[in-house]
Design an enzyme around this catalytic site. Sequence first.
Site, PDB file in Angstrom:
ATOM      1  N   ASP A  84       0.845  -1.201   0.000  1.00 15.63           N
ATOM      2  CA  ASP A  84       0.000   0.000   0.000  1.00 15.63           C
ATOM      3  C   ASP A  84       0.875   1.244   0.000  1.00 15.63           C
ATOM      4  O   ASP A  84       2.085   1.169   0.223  1.00 15.63           O
ATOM      5  CB  ASP A  84      -0.982   0.013   1.190  1.00 15.63           C
ATOM      6  CG  ASP A  84      -0.375  -0.523   2.469  1.00 15.63           C
ATOM      7  OD1 ASP A  84       0.850  -0.410   2.623  1.00 15.63           O
ATOM      8  OD2 ASP A  84      -1.110  -1.052   3.316  1.00 15.63           O
TER       9      ASP A  84
ATOM     10  N   ASP B 134      -7.862  -2.955  13.948  1.00 14.76           N
ATOM     11  CA  ASP B 134      -9.239  -3.235  13.512  1.00 14.76           C
ATOM     12  C   ASP B 134      -9.305  -4.434  12.567  1.00 14.76           C
ATOM     13  O   ASP B 134     -10.338  -4.688  11.955  1.00 14.76           O
ATOM     14  CB  ASP B 134      -9.836  -1.986  12.834  1.00 14.76           C
ATOM     15  CG  ASP B 134      -9.030  -1.529  11.611  1.00 14.76           C
ATOM     16  OD1 ASP B 134      -8.044  -2.213  11.267  1.00 14.76           O
ATOM     17  OD2 ASP B 134      -9.397  -0.502  11.001  1.00 14.76           O
TER      18      ASP B 134
ATOM     19  N   HIS C 155      -7.467  -4.837   9.821  1.00 11.54           N
ATOM     20  CA  HIS C 155      -7.155  -4.599   8.407  1.00 11.54           C
ATOM     21  C   HIS C 155      -5.882  -5.313   7.992  1.00 11.54           C
ATOM     22  O   HIS C 155      -4.964  -5.471   8.792  1.00 11.54           O
ATOM     23  CB  HIS C 155      -7.112  -3.101   8.068  1.00 11.54           C
ATOM     24  CG  HIS C 155      -5.967  -2.335   8.645  1.00 11.54           C
ATOM     25  ND1 HIS C 155      -6.125  -1.221   9.431  1.00 11.54           N
ATOM     26  CD2 HIS C 155      -4.628  -2.493   8.540  1.00 11.54           C
ATOM     27  CE1 HIS C 155      -4.946  -0.735   9.773  1.00 11.54           C
ATOM     28  NE2 HIS C 155      -4.021  -1.494   9.242  1.00 11.54           N
TER      29      HIS C 155
ATOM     30  N   GLU D 153      -9.722  -1.895   5.070  1.00 15.00           N
ATOM     31  CA  GLU D 153     -10.377  -1.595   6.340  1.00 15.00           C
ATOM     32  C   GLU D 153     -11.716  -2.346   6.437  1.00 15.00           C
ATOM     33  O   GLU D 153     -12.271  -2.751   5.407  1.00 15.00           O
ATOM     34  CB  GLU D 153     -10.644  -0.090   6.428  1.00 15.00           C
ATOM     35  CG  GLU D 153      -9.388   0.776   6.437  1.00 15.00           C
ATOM     36  CD  GLU D 153      -8.740   0.857   7.820  1.00 15.00           C
ATOM     37  OE1 GLU D 153      -8.847  -0.097   8.602  1.00 15.00           O
ATOM     38  OE2 GLU D 153      -8.105   1.891   8.098  1.00 15.00           O
TER      39      GLU D 153
HETATM   40  C1  F6R Z   1       1.138  -1.190   6.027  1.00 13.87           C
HETATM   41  C2  F6R Z   1       0.039  -2.172   6.091  1.00 13.87           C
HETATM   42  C3  F6R Z   1      -0.796  -2.230   7.317  1.00 13.87           C
HETATM   43  C4  F6R Z   1       0.051  -2.514   8.566  1.00 13.87           C
HETATM   44  C5  F6R Z   1      -0.822  -2.480   9.812  1.00 13.87           C
HETATM   45  C6  F6R Z   1      -0.009  -2.721  11.059  1.00 13.87           C
HETATM   46  O1  F6R Z   1       1.863  -1.332   4.828  1.00 13.87           O
HETATM   47  O2  F6R Z   1      -0.193  -2.890   5.160  1.00 13.87           O
HETATM   48  O3  F6R Z   1      -1.751  -3.247   7.188  1.00 13.87           O
HETATM   49  O4  F6R Z   1       0.661  -3.758   8.423  1.00 13.87           O
HETATM   50  O5  F6R Z   1      -1.451  -1.235   9.900  1.00 13.87           O
HETATM   51  O6  F6R Z   1       0.880  -1.666  11.258  1.00 13.87           O
HETATM   52  P1  F6R Z   1       1.981  -1.734  12.401  1.00 13.87           P
HETATM   53  O7  F6R Z   1       2.969  -2.766  11.984  1.00 13.87           O
HETATM   54  O8  F6R Z   1       2.593  -0.364  12.401  1.00 13.87           O
HETATM   55  O9  F6R Z   1       1.280  -2.079  13.660  1.00 13.87           O
END
Ligand code: F6R
Length: 247
Positions: free
Chosen positions: A68, A137, A139, A144
């Site tokens: 992303d 959440d 995701h 999301e």
């Molecule tokens: C970011 C992504 C998100 C993160 C998720 C967890 O490229 O794909 O799904 O993996 O938000 O983020 P952290 O590792 O910062 O807790």
Amino acid sequence: MLNFTVTENYDAMSALAAWRVAKALERKPELVMTLPTGGTPIGMLQEMSRMAQQKKVDFSQAYSFNIDEYIPLKKEDPQSYYWFLDHYFYQHANLPVENRFVPDVLADDLLTECARYEQAIVDHGDFDLTVLGIGHDGHIGFNEPHATHSPVCHIIDLNEETIEANARFFTHREEVPRQAITLGMGTILKSKEIVLIANGLSKAQVMKQLFDCKRVDPLFPASFLLLHPDVTIICDQEAASLIPSLR
Ligand code: F6R
């Protein structure tokens, strides 16, 4: 049933995830992979970089796609996810520049850009390996919780909870982008192999929810992983601390 592996701590989680990347690369030097950003994968990316520098792995024929990217950050912006992968991994590994892909979030027409990014993945034969983090959440990528999900690359509005969680990487909360381009659920599920990593007490609740989930629920996006035959979840003891049978 998802396959969980619990490691003693963050370093062990990172090492095991990096080892999975190395094994996949050993099987297929032209590995097509997609990598996450955020706090969780830093240790894994550092370990992958170390292995590359010690010539234990060779990324010279591999392809890497950002899972992303924030709209509308430039690649050179230290908050962009391209910069992140560059900083923690690309600069230290021999993965050719032309094999590093990220959606162009500054394109005039972002919908066309999403279609172009998706086509680039298809042209490379889809992912051999997807590495995921997970949001509080549920995701994955930036898919999301929603009643419906796009199977392919698309633009997403980030949840307040996600913006709040990501604010720790910015000086002011107002600087956190509110939109991103993310891979879709169908593209993630087409990957031959999926590894999801999670660490720390802040992920304990979402890990328990993932462990307990028995059916796909679009309001808990990580539950889509139930549809995939080869998912490994690697989490540290803290992230597994609310799952009695894993302790
Ligand atoms: C970011 C992504 C998100 C993160 C998720 C967890 O490229 O794909 O799904 O993996 O938000 O983020 P952290 O590792 O910062 O807790």
